[in-house]
Design an enzyme around this catalytic site. Structure first.
Site, mmCIF file in Angstrom:
data_model
loop_
_atom_site.group_PDB
_atom_site.id
_atom_site.type_symbol
_atom_site.label_atom_id
_atom_site.label_comp_id
_atom_site.label_asym_id
_atom_site.label_seq_id
_atom_site.Cartn_x
_atom_site.Cartn_y
_atom_site.Cartn_z
ATOM 1 N N CYS A 187 0.838 -1.197 0.000
ATOM 2 C CA CYS A 187 0.000 0.000 0.000
ATOM 3 C C CYS A 187 0.879 1.255 0.000
ATOM 4 C CB CYS A 187 -0.976 -0.037 1.174
ATOM 5 S SG CYS A 187 -2.350 1.140 1.016
ATOM 6 N N HIS A 209 -3.316 -5.561 1.261
ATOM 7 C CA HIS A 209 -2.540 -5.786 2.481
ATOM 8 C C HIS A 209 -2.448 -7.268 2.852
ATOM 9 C CE1 HIS A 209 -2.136 -1.618 4.175
ATOM 10 N NE2 HIS A 209 -3.088 -1.396 3.277
ATOM 11 N N GLU A 253 -0.513 -8.672 4.910
ATOM 12 C CA GLU A 253 -0.244 -8.869 6.336
ATOM 13 C C GLU A 253 -1.519 -8.954 7.158
ATOM 14 O OE1 GLU A 253 -0.497 -4.355 6.102
ATOM 15 O OE2 GLU A 253 -0.167 -6.082 4.788
#
Length: 233
Positions: free
Chosen positions: A87, A196, A198
């Site tokens: 991002c 994202h 993660e």
């Protein structure tokens, strides 16, 4: 020997701890790095996390791209170190010219957050080799400046050289040219994407409950890919 992956914190980073946790979940040691230093602390790979570095002033990622530690990062990238920009980190990579093109305000001029279906276009990078080309994965997306742009010559090179790592599938959420959601450099060690990974590494924290987004664990392979690639060297 334990694989050490650095996560750089900038003023305005907000997903740095999440990235560190993903590194730990992948079996590596996360190392906190600071944007104002000129020291990568001997790490084996680096993650530029999501957030709003410097409040997205000028352009998203533009100020962070000239932070002191980026000098060392550019040198490490040229030597083949795996680098992942997520991002805001992706925005930094294009602003630092480690990846081609640029990222602008979403076409609908609004912040967007959703589970996003992606198609894996390049499974030959340090961060994607545990996927297969054409595989569809679901990764959370949250951004206001995720519209990928490039001039015609750059876009032709990106497509012709296989530098598209991911495309948006099902819907293009931000007006990105050619549905581009993520890129790689020609060497395959530098990868950037707007969604994202993660945030999709563990059941129950994807999140994957009936009352929330249902991302699951598709993001974990980004981090285990890098660990496996580094341990194979």
């Amino acid at each position: 020997m334990t694989t050490r992956i650095g996560v750089i914190t900038f003023p305005g980073s907000l997903d740095d701890r999440d990235a560190q946790r993903a590194v730990r979940m992948a079996g590596a040691e996360p190392v906190a790095l600071w944007h104002g230093d000129h020291d990568l602390q001997g790490v084996d790979a680096v993650i530029l996390p999501g957030g709003f570095s410097y409040g997205d002033y000028l352009r998203a990622g533009a100020i962070a791209a000239v932070s002191p530690i980026m000098t060392e990062l550019k040198d490490a990238a040229g030597k083949g170190m795996p680098i992942l920009g997520i991002c805001n980190g992706f925005q930094m990579l294009v602003e630092a010219h480690l990846l081609p093109g640029g990222l602008i305000r979403n076409a609908h001029q609004q912040f967007i957050r959703r589970d996003q279906l992606l198609t894996v276009e390049n499974a030959d990078t340090a961060w994607t080799h545990q996927f297969s080309k054409g595989q569809e994965i679901t990764i959370p997306l949250k951004n206001a400046d995720g519209g990928y742009i490039a001039d015609a010559e750059t876009l032709a090179r990106v497509e012709g050289e296989g530098l598209v790592a991911f495309r948006y599938a099902g819907v293009n959420p931000n007006g990105s040219l050619d549905d581009i959601a993520g890129l790689t450099n020609p060497a395959g060690n530098v990868v950037g994407l707007m969604p994202h990974p993660e945030h999709a590494i563990e059941p129950g924290f994807g999140p994957d409950t009936p009352l929330a987004m249902r991302s699951g664990v598709d993001g974990l392979a980004f981090f285990t890919s890098a660990v496996q690639a580094l341990q194979a060297v």
